[in-house]
Design a protein around this motif. Structure first.
Motif, mmCIF file in Angstrom:
data_model
loop_
_atom_site.group_PDB
_atom_site.id
_atom_site.type_symbol
_atom_site.label_atom_id
_atom_site.label_comp_id
_atom_site.label_asym_id
_atom_site.label_seq_id
_atom_site.Cartn_x
_atom_site.Cartn_y
_atom_site.Cartn_z
ATOM 1 N N ASP A 25 0.814 -1.069 0.033
ATOM 2 C CA ASP A 25 0.009 0.076 -0.028
ATOM 3 C C ASP A 25 0.771 1.278 -0.099
ATOM 4 O OD1 ASP A 25 -2.416 -1.333 0.067
ATOM 5 O OD2 ASP A 25 -2.741 -1.122 2.366
ATOM 6 N N GLN A 26 0.439 2.337 -0.783
ATOM 7 C CA GLN A 26 1.064 3.585 -0.625
ATOM 8 C C GLN A 26 0.868 4.632 0.741
ATOM 9 O OE1 GLN A 26 0.463 5.818 -4.256
ATOM 10 N NE2 GLN A 26 1.923 7.276 -3.654
ATOM 11 N N ILE A 27 1.951 4.838 1.188
ATOM 12 C CA ILE A 27 1.621 5.869 2.489
ATOM 13 C C ILE A 27 1.419 7.080 1.912
ATOM 14 C CG2 ILE A 27 3.275 6.931 4.120
ATOM 15 C CD1 ILE A 27 4.626 4.352 4.714
ATOM 16 N N PRO A 28 0.790 7.961 2.611
ATOM 17 C CA PRO A 28 0.487 9.333 2.110
ATOM 18 C C PRO A 28 1.575 10.112 1.645
ATOM 19 C CG PRO A 28 -0.850 8.903 4.210
ATOM 20 C CD PRO A 28 -0.019 7.431 3.866
ATOM 21 N N SER A 29 1.458 10.904 0.700
ATOM 22 C CA SER A 29 2.560 11.608 0.257
ATOM 23 C C SER A 29 2.885 12.574 1.059
ATOM 24 C CB SER A 29 2.373 12.078 -1.196
ATOM 25 O OG SER A 29 1.236 13.055 -1.246
ATOM 26 N N GLU A 30 3.978 13.404 0.780
ATOM 27 C CA GLU A 30 4.509 14.534 1.507
ATOM 28 C C GLU A 30 3.374 15.546 1.360
ATOM 29 O OE1 GLU A 30 8.160 17.485 0.854
ATOM 30 O OE2 GLU A 30 8.769 15.318 0.898
ATOM 31 N N ASN A 31 2.937 15.889 0.323
ATOM 32 C CA ASN A 31 1.989 16.876 0.040
ATOM 33 C C ASN A 31 0.641 16.711 0.990
ATOM 34 O OD1 ASN A 31 3.367 18.545 -1.541
ATOM 35 N ND2 ASN A 31 2.690 17.802 -3.434
ATOM 36 N N GLU A 32 0.482 15.342 1.067
ATOM 37 C CA GLU A 32 -0.818 14.609 1.488
ATOM 38 C C GLU A 32 -0.712 15.009 2.989
ATOM 39 O OE1 GLU A 32 -2.537 11.221 -1.363
ATOM 40 O OE2 GLU A 32 -1.079 10.879 -0.169
ATOM 41 N N LEU A 33 0.267 14.678 3.676
ATOM 42 C CA LEU A 33 0.651 14.951 5.102
ATOM 43 C C LEU A 33 0.640 16.305 5.294
ATOM 44 C CD1 LEU A 33 3.676 12.394 5.605
ATOM 45 C CD2 LEU A 33 1.303 11.921 6.296
ATOM 46 N N ILE A 34 1.110 17.062 4.640
ATOM 47 C CA ILE A 34 1.223 18.691 4.661
ATOM 48 C C ILE A 34 -0.082 19.000 4.958
ATOM 49 C CG2 ILE A 34 1.809 20.832 3.725
ATOM 50 C CD1 ILE A 34 4.199 19.463 2.441
ATOM 51 N N LYS A 35 -0.961 18.694 4.039
ATOM 52 C CA LYS A 35 -2.425 19.080 3.838
ATOM 53 C C LYS A 35 -3.204 18.705 5.138
ATOM 54 C CE LYS A 35 -6.345 19.304 0.912
ATOM 55 N NZ LYS A 35 -6.734 18.853 -0.382
ATOM 56 N N HIS A 36 -3.088 17.308 5.435
ATOM 57 C CA HIS A 36 -3.860 16.754 6.493
ATOM 58 C C HIS A 36 -3.323 17.103 7.987
ATOM 59 C CE1 HIS A 36 -6.498 13.784 8.477
ATOM 60 N NE2 HIS A 36 -5.055 13.347 9.293
ATOM 61 N N PHE A 37 -2.022 17.323 8.077
ATOM 62 C CA PHE A 37 -1.743 17.857 9.514
ATOM 63 C C PHE A 37 -1.370 19.280 9.703
ATOM 64 C CE2 PHE A 37 -0.451 13.240 9.169
ATOM 65 C CZ PHE A 37 -1.096 12.804 10.410
ATOM 66 N N LYS A 38 -1.260 19.855 8.404
ATOM 67 C CA LYS A 38 -0.849 21.438 8.597
ATOM 68 C C LYS A 38 0.559 21.561 9.007
ATOM 69 C CE LYS A 38 -5.354 22.436 7.728
ATOM 70 N NZ LYS A 38 -6.053 21.345 7.561
ATOM 71 N N ILE A 39 1.240 20.709 8.319
ATOM 72 C CA ILE A 39 2.907 20.782 8.900
ATOM 73 C C ILE A 39 3.661 21.468 7.768
ATOM 74 C CG2 ILE A 39 2.654 18.926 10.548
ATOM 75 C CD1 ILE A 39 3.693 17.166 8.428
ATOM 76 N N SER A 40 4.785 21.713 7.915
ATOM 77 C CA SER A 40 5.714 22.246 6.762
ATOM 78 C C SER A 40 6.065 21.110 6.020
ATOM 79 C CB SER A 40 7.107 22.788 7.353
ATOM 80 O OG SER A 40 7.676 21.708 8.039
ATOM 81 N N ASN A 41 6.819 21.248 4.796
ATOM 82 C CA ASN A 41 7.404 20.248 3.847
ATOM 83 C C ASN A 41 8.601 19.520 4.562
ATOM 84 O OD1 ASN A 41 8.758 22.400 3.739
ATOM 85 N ND2 ASN A 41 9.135 22.039 1.273
ATOM 86 N N THR A 42 9.367 20.305 5.593
ATOM 87 C CA THR A 42 10.501 19.580 6.094
ATOM 88 C C THR A 42 9.779 18.649 7.152
ATOM 89 O OG1 THR A 42 11.798 21.750 5.871
ATOM 90 C CG2 THR A 42 12.409 20.018 7.619
ATOM 91 N N THR A 43 8.954 18.922 8.027
ATOM 92 C CA THR A 43 8.332 18.025 8.911
ATOM 93 C C THR A 43 8.130 16.845 8.263
ATOM 94 O OG1 THR A 43 7.941 19.732 10.426
ATOM 95 C CG2 THR A 43 6.819 17.633 10.923
ATOM 96 N N ALA A 44 7.057 16.852 7.125
ATOM 97 C CA ALA A 44 6.439 15.845 6.229
ATOM 98 C C ALA A 44 7.632 14.886 5.661
ATOM 99 C CB ALA A 44 5.663 16.300 5.304
ATOM 100 N N ARG A 45 8.869 15.690 5.268
ATOM 101 C CA ARG A 45 9.865 14.831 4.652
ATOM 102 C C ARG A 45 10.481 13.769 5.708
ATOM 103 N NH1 ARG A 45 12.588 18.673 2.963
ATOM 104 N NH2 ARG A 45 11.189 18.872 0.996
ATOM 105 N N LYS A 46 10.604 14.574 7.032
ATOM 106 C CA LYS A 46 11.289 13.874 7.973
ATOM 107 C C LYS A 46 10.393 12.587 8.536
ATOM 108 C CE LYS A 46 13.884 17.541 10.431
ATOM 109 N NZ LYS A 46 14.136 18.342 11.662
ATOM 110 N N ALA A 47 8.997 12.947 8.618
ATOM 111 C CA ALA A 47 7.976 11.660 8.996
ATOM 112 C C ALA A 47 8.300 10.568 7.936
ATOM 113 C CB ALA A 47 6.645 12.408 9.030
ATOM 114 N N LEU A 48 8.020 10.766 6.707
ATOM 115 C CA LEU A 48 8.567 9.604 5.815
ATOM 116 C C LEU A 48 9.850 9.046 5.788
ATOM 117 C CD1 LEU A 48 6.746 11.290 2.697
ATOM 118 C CD2 LEU A 48 5.760 9.729 4.144
ATOM 119 N N LEU A 49 10.838 9.808 6.213
ATOM 120 C CA LEU A 49 12.174 9.271 6.393
ATOM 121 C C LEU A 49 12.345 8.451 7.688
ATOM 122 C CD1 LEU A 49 14.293 12.313 5.117
ATOM 123 C CD2 LEU A 49 14.278 10.249 3.995
#
Length: 254
Positions: A25-49
């Protein structure tokens, strides 16, 4: 207090552990995390990493981040009734789960006569010419699927020129502009005996037998398939669609 990216990665890992997110299954993308959690792209990227570094997922360049197969015995889980899983295709599903796929084509011929199959009490027919494609599917050098497909060359002319590892379902939709309206599937079981099939086994081994038909607009049959799956390496899940209208059994032709 946990960092925000740790909170997010932990919540996604929990979904993987509970089975809400399955291998492949595909995990929510960086952009989807940004939109859902109202976070920065840096935070979203760190979460996926973070999820990837802990071995729960793998990023595939240009496609996204996918849940890896971490089952103890590396069972492959396939979902019947899932258009998403069918559209992604066998080859890409293995890559998404962290396996190395390999195909060996045993037969690729054009049959001038048609082909028919009975699935779920309905008779499916493809008039000739038909492409017959018989191939063996491997994951990390282990044969896990013996697959035979029959594809309408009337609906998909020259599809025999296309590489066999691609998702034919995607090709039907994108290259031939067919609107898939239905996928009929039945799952059975059998016992494979040594030296009587393409699986390298030294004792009687269970196998799943999957029969399927892909239907497009106008009740035209695009594809009929019969495949044998290594029973020791597979589990199947089912998606129920109670809103789907019941239709009585009747012949269907290409």
């Amino acid at each position: 207090m946990k960092s925000k990216f740790i909170e997010i990665s932990d919540s996604i890992i929990e979904k993987i552990k509970t089975g809400e997110l399955q291998p492949g299954d595909q995990i929510p993308s960086e952009n989807e995390l940004i939109k859902h959690f109202k976070i920065s792209n840096t935070t979203a990227r760190k979460a996926l990493l973070e999820i990837e570094s802990k071995g729960w997922a793998k990023r595939i360049k240009g496609k996204g981040t996918y849940v890896l197969n971490r089952t103890d015995d590396h069972h492959l889980i396939r979902t019947l009734g899932s258009i998403y899983a069918t559209r992604r295709g066998f080859h890409d599903s293995l890559i998404a789960e962290g396996f190395t796929p390999k195909n060996i084509v045993l037969e690729k011929t054009i049959l001038e006569d048609g082909i028919s199959s009975e699935i779920n009490g309905r008779h499916f027919i493809i008039d000739g010419p038909v492409l017959k494609l018989h191939q063996l599917r491997y994951a990390d050098d282990l044969l896990i699927k013996d697959e035979v497909k029959y594809i309408s060359l009337t609906l998909c002319p020259k599809i025999n020129k296309i590489p066999t590892e691609v998702s034919y379902f995607k090709v039907y939709e994108s290259s031939y502009r067919l609107k898939i309206t239905e996928v009929q599937q039945t799952l059975g079981v059998t016992i494979m005996q040594p030296n009587t099939n393409n699986f390298e086994i030294n004792k009687p081994t269970p196998a799943f037998v999957l029969d399927s038909a892909v239907i497009c607009t106008g009740e035209k049959v695009v594809e009929i398939e019969r495949s044998y799956y290594h029973g020791d390496k597979y589990k199947f899940a089912i998606i129920a669609s109670p809103e789907h209208d019941y239709r009585p059994a009747k012949p269907i032709t290409s």
